[in-house]
Write an enzyme that holds these catalytic residues in place. Structure first.
Site: not given
Length: 485
Positions: A289-292, A323
């Site tokens: 993902s682009g976050d946690d 990530t």
């Protein structure tokens, strides 16, 4: 079919059964794994899931030696009515809108809530839809080759009220877009299948964010509120507009055997974010993902403090992924209702900004306590362990700078990190130092650019840690204030 007439559905049948089997994940721990759900398909229908829940689970239940989510389950009758989205006019051609078909199906299955429950099958195909609401005593089952596609029309993601523990939309003032799959006040909900897919088609929403033309906070892929006895399993979730799975004010929740994917530059596409929820088990998931990958939350500044709804009794284990901008597992930064009794184990993270991270700030208030982190493997992670403050991210001007969080009792053990860029960074808050930080058996290998730990406003204990920790952690490890799994 006339949906006002008595239905003639497939009844009974062999159901999915939960079995227990032993699984060895690490030489350090023997884990009993809840086996993969098995299922049976006929030419007419997919048979309903037989899953069990229990309404009361204690901390002792979920941290017992068995290390299994079975403590969350108790008996539940199989679904009595099994129907298909095709029965409501659904067309799986990847073009036709099925929003009304899904909404009509959900209205219809509500009648079975007290009559054995219902299951809605989504067959092979590509089913475009806007948001729809689930109901209690219900299973959403995606057959092999089934893909639910989020509508590209923002009007099919209606605006709803902000969450009371956030006070406003997380990104914009006012309301927020509803999630693609939504539920509020539900009991006994299963979202599963034969590895079907739910694709939020989030690029449209990410571009609104990048272009700064977003008017309301983006919707999640799946959000369940004020609900209990929930299973999400054996599916692939893609391209969420915002956080992917967001259970909030929920209890007795299991997320397992999931694949969650988004482009690594997709903004705020967290994998799984339990928020002000209790008795949560997240296991055997792969996330990019682009976050946690996983973030435990409990409300934002004064709104979270006022609601005082903590996240507690949470297990996160056998999660792997990457990530580039955030962490494998994070706690916070929205944690104003409190976070306690969290176990994180058997985590594998690579090519990421951080491995495990605790995030908070002045104005958050609340507390983070009794956190146990063990058996972590990292590769090419920039900062393997990070505690941070100073995000300066508040809902409005009414936040209280005197509301400082209490962070106490964080145990980290059995960690190995290969080719990390920097040693750990542990930054507490001047007016509220982080206390009881305990570390044991940690090897951070290949740290070149910054081998020295950076610590301020923290205190605790360390044993068998390399590179040598900061002085704040070089106290007597024999203290009873530290215990390790």
């Amino acid at each position: 079919m006339d949906f006002d007439e008595k239905p003639s559905f497939v009844l009974g049948g062999n159901a999915m059964m939960v079995k227990l089997s032993r699984f060895s994940w690490s030489p350090l721990i023997l884990i009993i794994l809840l086996a993969l759900l098995s299922f049976q398909i006929t030419s007419k229908a997919v048979y309903p899931v037989k899953i069990a829940f229990t309404s009361s689970t204690s901390k002792d239940d979920i941290t017992a030696d068995s290390r299994t989510c079975v403590g969350f389950f108790g008996e539940l009758p199989e679904r009595k009515a099994v129907i298909s989205i095709r029965d409501f006019g659904g067309v799986g051609d990847g073009k036709t809108s099925n929003t009304e078909a899904f909404r009509k199906a959900m209205r219809y299955v509500q009648r079975f809530g007290e009559r054995g429950g219902a299951q809605l099958n989504v067959p092979e195909g590509r089913w475009v839809t806007g948001s729809f609401n689930l109901t209690s005593n219900f299973t959403l089952f995606l057959e092999e080759g089934a893909v639910i596609l989020g509508s590209q029309d923002p009007k099919e993601w209606p605006i709803i009220e902000p969450l009371p523990s956030y006070g406003r939309g997380r990104e914009r003032l006012g309301g927020r877009h509803i999630s693609l799959i939504h539920g509020d006040g539900l009991t006994n909900v299963v979202i599963t299948g034969n590895n079907g897919t739910i694709d939020g088609q989030g690029k449209m929403w990410w571009e609104l964010w990048w272009n700064r033309t977003l008017e309301h906070t983006r919707g999640h892929l799946v959000e369940l509120m004020n609900s209990q006895d929930i299973l999400i399993s054996n599916l692939t979730f893609l391209n969420s507009p915002f956080w992917t799975i967001h259970p909030i004010y929920c209890s007795n929740l299991v997320v397992k055997d999931m694949t969650i994917l988004a482009p690594l530059n997709a903004p705020n596409t967290d994998g799984i974010d339990p928020d002000s929820s209790t008795n949560v088990c997240i296991e055997d998931c792969y996330i990019e993902s682009g976050d946690d990958l996983v973030a435990v939350k409990s409300g934002w500044d004064q709104y979270g403090i006022k609601m005082a709804r903590p996240s507690s009794n949470i297990i996160i284990r056998r999660v792997s992924g990457t990530t580039p901008t955030c962490s494998g597992v994070g706690i916070g930064s929205e944690m104003s209702g409190g976070v306690h009794n969290v176990t994180i184990e058997d985590l594998h993270v690579w090519d990421s900004a951080a491995g495990v991270r605790i995030k908070t700030d002045k104005g958050r208030g609340g507390y983070i306590a009794n956190i146990t982190i063990s058996n972590i493997t990292m590769e090419r992670v920039k900062i393997p362990i990070r505690f941070s403050s100073g995000s300066n991210d508040h809902p409005d001007e009414r936040w209280d700078p005197k509301a400082v969080p209490v962070v106490k009792g964080v145990s980290i053990s059995n960690v190995v990190s290969f080719n990390s860029t920097k040693a750990p960074v542990l930054q507490g808050i001047e007016d509220a130092p982080f206390d009881g930080i305990c570390m044991k058996n940690i090897r951070l290998l290949g740290v070149v650019s910054s081998p020295s730990w950076r610590c301020e406003f923290v205190s605790g204990f360390a044993d068998d840690v390399f590179p040598a920790p900061c002085p704040q952690l070089q106290m007597d490890i024999s203290s009873s204030r530290c215990s390790y799994s």
